[in-house]
Motif scaffolding. Structure first.
Motif, PDB file in Angstrom:
ATOM      1  N   CYS B  33      13.666  66.422   5.979  1.00  0.00           N
ATOM      2  CA  CYS B  33      14.308  65.351   5.230  1.00  0.00           C
ATOM      3  C   CYS B  33      13.417  64.110   5.278  1.00  0.00           C
ATOM      4  O   CYS B  33      12.766  63.844   6.284  1.00  0.00           O
ATOM      5  CB  CYS B  33      15.692  65.027   5.797  1.00  0.00           C
ATOM      6  N   TYR B  35      14.801  61.203   4.935  1.00  0.00           N
ATOM      7  CA  TYR B  35      15.706  60.201   5.494  1.00  0.00           C
ATOM      8  C   TYR B  35      15.969  60.552   6.966  1.00  0.00           C
ATOM      9  O   TYR B  35      15.624  61.648   7.443  1.00  0.00           O
ATOM     10  CB  TYR B  35      17.048  60.216   4.756  1.00  0.00           C
ATOM     11  N   SER B  36      16.605  59.631   7.658  1.00  0.00           N
ATOM     12  CA  SER B  36      17.093  59.928   9.011  1.00  0.00           C
ATOM     13  C   SER B  36      18.395  59.137   9.193  1.00  0.00           C
ATOM     14  O   SER B  36      18.442  58.169   9.957  1.00  0.00           O
ATOM     15  CB  SER B  36      16.047  59.550  10.061  1.00  0.00           C
ATOM     16  N   CYS B  37      19.411  59.544   8.467  1.00  0.00           N
ATOM     17  CA  CYS B  37      20.686  58.824   8.474  1.00  0.00           C
ATOM     18  C   CYS B  37      21.273  58.786   9.883  1.00  0.00           C
ATOM     19  O   CYS B  37      21.235  59.789  10.606  1.00  0.00           O
ATOM     20  CB  CYS B  37      21.685  59.495   7.540  1.00  0.00           C
ATOM     21  N   TRP B  39      24.179  58.868  10.966  1.00  0.00           N
ATOM     22  CA  TRP B  39      25.280  59.786  11.242  1.00  0.00           C
ATOM     23  C   TRP B  39      25.040  61.179  10.674  1.00  0.00           C
ATOM     24  O   TRP B  39      25.984  61.939  10.447  1.00  0.00           O
ATOM     25  CB  TRP B  39      26.598  59.235  10.717  1.00  0.00           C
ATOM     26  N   CYS B  40      23.773  61.520  10.439  1.00  0.00           N
ATOM     27  CA  CYS B  40      23.461  62.818   9.819  1.00  0.00           C
ATOM     28  C   CYS B  40      24.096  63.967  10.602  1.00  0.00           C
ATOM     29  O   CYS B  40      23.885  64.093  11.810  1.00  0.00           O
ATOM     30  CB  CYS B  40      21.953  63.023   9.774  1.00  0.00           C
ATOM     31  N   TRP B  46      15.753  68.153  10.681  1.00  0.00           N
ATOM     32  CA  TRP B  46      14.586  67.258  10.596  1.00  0.00           C
ATOM     33  C   TRP B  46      14.176  66.587  11.909  1.00  0.00           C
ATOM     34  O   TRP B  46      13.104  66.016  12.004  1.00  0.00           O
ATOM     35  CB  TRP B  46      14.804  66.178   9.525  1.00  0.00           C
ATOM     36  N   GLY B  81      20.415  70.799   2.748  1.00  0.00           N
ATOM     37  CA  GLY B  81      19.329  70.498   3.663  1.00  0.00           C
ATOM     38  C   GLY B  81      19.878  69.762   4.862  1.00  0.00           C
ATOM     39  O   GLY B  81      21.024  69.964   5.240  1.00  0.00           O
ATOM     40  N   GLY B  82      19.090  68.858   5.348  1.00  0.00           N
ATOM     41  CA  GLY B  82      17.867  68.259   4.888  1.00  0.00           C
ATOM     42  C   GLY B  82      17.928  67.849   3.424  1.00  0.00           C
ATOM     43  O   GLY B  82      18.992  67.710   2.854  1.00  0.00           O
ATOM     44  N   GLN B 109      19.994  63.489  -1.710  1.00  0.00           N
ATOM     45  CA  GLN B 109      20.355  62.060  -1.687  1.00  0.00           C
ATOM     46  C   GLN B 109      19.784  61.293  -2.873  1.00  0.00           C
ATOM     47  O   GLN B 109      20.112  60.113  -3.044  1.00  0.00           O
ATOM     48  CB  GLN B 109      19.933  61.406  -0.363  1.00  0.00           C
ATOM     49  N   LYS B 128      22.888  57.276   0.005  1.00  0.00           N
ATOM     50  CA  LYS B 128      23.437  56.986   1.338  1.00  0.00           C
ATOM     51  C   LYS B 128      23.790  55.510   1.490  1.00  0.00           C
ATOM     52  O   LYS B 128      22.972  54.640   1.214  1.00  0.00           O
ATOM     53  CB  LYS B 128      22.433  57.406   2.417  1.00  0.00           C
TER      54      LYS B 128
HETATM   55  S1  SF4 Z   1      22.493  62.992   5.880  1.00  0.00           S
HETATM   56 FE1  SF4 Z   1      21.240  64.102   4.388  1.00  0.00          FE
HETATM   57  S2  SF4 Z   1      19.768  62.575   3.647  1.00  0.00           S
HETATM   58 FE2  SF4 Z   1      20.619  61.785   5.564  1.00  0.00          FE
HETATM   59  S3  SF4 Z   1      19.177  62.465   7.152  1.00  0.00           S
HETATM   60 FE3  SF4 Z   1      20.824  63.991   7.028  1.00  0.00          FE
HETATM   61  S4  SF4 Z   1      20.038  65.549   5.637  1.00  0.00           S
HETATM   62 FE4  SF4 Z   1      18.775  63.716   5.327  1.00  0.00          FE
END
Ligand code: SF4
Ligand code: SF4
Lengths: 239, 239
Positions: B33, B35-37, B39-40, B46, B81-82, B109, B128
């Protein structure tokens, strides 16, 4: 203009079931049904117990009440029952809602045709399975489905309580294979006020239904859904 | 043919979220990914913790595994995903699935475009909100949405954890007003194994989100949904 027997107007809330699940909507519930399903969760619309709630209303009057509750916070109205398809003159309300730019959802069991079906944006036809103790008139259903088929505006929904219902649902799906098809978990306890045990039970039954569907090659193109409003608000009416 | 980094294949199960909620489906989860949200709930795709699970697979190999698990019990595959949109060569899998007559759902996203987006039947773009600590590139999002707009095959979905997220969701909905829009309750506790208290908490937050939406004229044409799989299976992976 003839009047429409209305038993409840409420909202805005969300649609808890079927093809527009989650949709922000107002509700208009009409009185009267040609069925008497054993597990009907709206029996007050037809068994006499809600007679004192019934008001004979014109389309404008209904619209005024919708606006009174909803203000500028809605663009979708769901009409349910009972069986709203009993009411030929519901066409007046539907015409008025369309004129106001409102989208319309409606649910009926598919026992009656009305020409205003053509004007419904999201029409859910929910034939009743054997556990309801009702008998489906498949010739009537054929006519209704064939008139609306390919419009992208209808779906079929069958509530499942037991194995016979499950077989019935498969039969319906096979008969109208190209129509979007929803399976819904039945709520066997429509009176309990113990919401947390109801939620637990409904999620368990939902999981069991999913377990059956996922291993069934006869039910690949279906959606399996709970009743969101029952998970949220239990058996409370008017939410 | 170049390989696709796959971290999970499972199903058949149901899609728990968004525009195809309830749909019977297989899942293919890709690794990686951009991103690194904060609260993922799929950070193992990732953050390195799932590295041992990643397999470099060809499209045929993925198909064989899907068939191995799903047999003749599926007609829909969800790719998640990811961020699967990182993978240009995912096009090979998408072409193969289409050739097999399988419908395809995919979630991203909206940070990257791929030409194979045109071949996805149900594409969910989920930008996001602030609580993720990520920054949306709205110009990129404009391009993606405008290319697919009017296809009837895309939707937007925003997860809401707090008030800032709610405002962000409204901004997204206003910017792309004609695109079907889904609001989803965020799951703030992605590790608990106490499923019944998780369900209780999620339903409470879902109700609060509904309460805000129903009185908000800026969010009339939206659908508000929970994550069904979390209600059913809590934080368990691969269901
Ligand atoms: S929530 Fe989705 S976009 Fe955000 S880090 Fe996780 S996999 Fe990636
Ligand atoms: S058709 Fe609907 S309203 Fe009529 S009895 Fe059956 S469940 Fe109740």
């Amino acid at each position: 203009m003839s009047k429409i027997p209305v038993i409840e107007i409420f909202g805005p809330t969300i649609q808890g079931e079927g093809m527009v699940i989650g949709q922000k909507t107002m509700f208009v519930r009409t009185a009267g049904c040609d069925y008497s399903c054993s597990w009907c969760d709206s029996s007050f619309t037809w068994d006499g117990s809600g007679n004192h709630l019934v008001r004979q209303m014109g389309a404008e009057e209904i619209w005024n009440e919708l606006e009174g509750y909803g203000g500028d916070c809605f663009s979708f109205v769901t009409i349910s029952g009972g069986n709203p398809a009993l009411l030929k003159n519901l066409g007046s309300l539907i015409a008025l809602l369309k004129q106001k730019g409102i989208k319309i959802g409606l649910e009926t069991q598919g026992s009656k045709w009305q020409d205003w079906f053509y004007d419904i944006d999201e029409l859910t036809i929910s034939p009743k399975p054997p556990s309801s103790k009702m008998e489906t008139d498949f010739e009537k259903l054929d006519t209704i489905v064939s008139r609306l088929d390919g419009s992208g505006r209808i779906s079929l929904k069958v509530v499942v309580f037991d194995e016979q219902d499950y077989s019935y649902a498969k039969k319906v799906h096979q008969r109208y294979h190209h129509v979007p098809f929803f399976l819904q978990v039945g709520n066997a306890d429509i009176t309990t006020e113990d919401r947390s045990s109801l939620v637990k039970e409904l999620l368990l039954q939902y999981e069991q239904l999913i377990n059956n569907v996922v291993k069934d090659p006869g039910l690949n193109e279906v959606k399996v859904l709970p009743q969101l409003h029952t998970l949220l608000w239990g058996n409370k009416r008017g939410v």
